[in-house]
Design a protein around this motif. Sequence first.
Motif, PDB file in Angstrom:
ATOM      1  N   GLY A 110      38.364-100.898 -90.333  1.00 37.45           N
ATOM      2  CA  GLY A 110      39.203-101.461 -89.286  1.00 37.45           C
ATOM      3  C   GLY A 110      38.849-100.919 -87.918  1.00 37.45           C
ATOM      4  N   PRO A 120      46.044-104.157 -88.409  1.00 38.35           N
ATOM      5  CA  PRO A 120      45.890-104.610 -89.810  1.00 38.35           C
ATOM      6  C   PRO A 120      46.336-106.044 -90.066  1.00 38.35           C
ATOM      7  CG  PRO A 120      47.730-103.071 -89.591  1.00 38.35           C
ATOM      8  CD  PRO A 120      47.016-103.068 -88.274  1.00 38.35           C
ATOM      9  N   ALA A 125      42.787-103.832 -94.948  1.00 39.88           N
ATOM     10  CA  ALA A 125      43.384-103.066 -96.038  1.00 39.88           C
ATOM     11  C   ALA A 125      43.017-103.668 -97.391  1.00 39.88           C
ATOM     12  CB  ALA A 125      44.902-103.001 -95.883  1.00 39.88           C
ATOM     13  N   LYS A 171      46.544 -96.059 -90.909  1.00 40.55           N
ATOM     14  CA  LYS A 171      45.414 -96.063 -91.833  1.00 40.55           C
ATOM     15  C   LYS A 171      45.453 -94.842 -92.754  1.00 40.55           C
ATOM     16  CE  LYS A 171      42.255 -98.502 -88.690  1.00 40.55           C
ATOM     17  NZ  LYS A 171      41.000 -98.393 -87.907  1.00 40.55           N
TER      18      LYS A 171
END
Length: 297
Positions: A110, A120, A125, A171
């Motif tokens: 990311g 996100p 993810a 994250k």
Amino acid sequence: MRRWFVRLLILAVIVIALGLWITRPRSDGAEALAGLTGDVTRGEAVFTAAGCASCHMAEGASDEARLVLTGGQRFASPFGTFTAPNISQDPDQGIGTWSAPDLWNALHHGTSPQGRHYYPAFPYASYIRMEPQQVADLHAYLATLPADPTPSQPHDVPFPFNIRTALGGWKLLFLRDGWVMQGDLNEAEQRGRVLVEALGHCAECHSPRNALGGLKTGADWLSGAPNPAGRGSFPDLTPPEMSWSEAELVEYFTSGFTPEFDMAGGHMSHVVQNLAQLPESDRAAIAAYLKRLPLGQ
């Protein structure tokens, strides 16, 4: 007292600096894809399974225009409204200058080529589970698509969610590359896991989230979720709520028709359009995976 205040201030600075270092945007070097050559044909299959055009085409695009990845579609959420960026091959407004490792870092960490966190809403993810060869293949295919000079539009995200530095903490909490469904899976179920958990990122819509927007796993995995846009909900894909047979699931993924003679609508119509382009064995693999749900059975 002053001495203690100075010590506390120094300690606070150290803690903040350490936190920023731990949650900094992560990137891998060229070694992540070392020795890999992208294949355009395989890359097209990855592109289709991952639904790239469904989000990054212009609103209402159809047929060949779907492959002009100009961006601009807006996606509402509790954290603000995100706008899909231009990911065409334009070197200035798109990703025409991206290397394969740049794409890997975007999908796996990311992280942008400029070293910034992506939100996100871009489903890294899920894409974090993509294999290096799949990323190399996707990069090769993207390079064959047209360029478009339309500038990407900014997200409409209010404070404090517009502070991207905080995404490093998100994250740290929620970005995991392991498979959710474990156990002794047959070949079809393993392929289905790749398509559901990684490429197809099905959980991004069909799994509930916690207060911070992290996907819930365990018994909640693919158990349905509210539509973040505030209209309706995404259905539970776990038995017994999902009672369709494997053959009925394959038919739905092929034609969009349910066993009740209803038709896929909304964004799911784009998903069906993508799945219908995949080999029937892939649609059957997704069905096989879903019939293994809920987790733990």
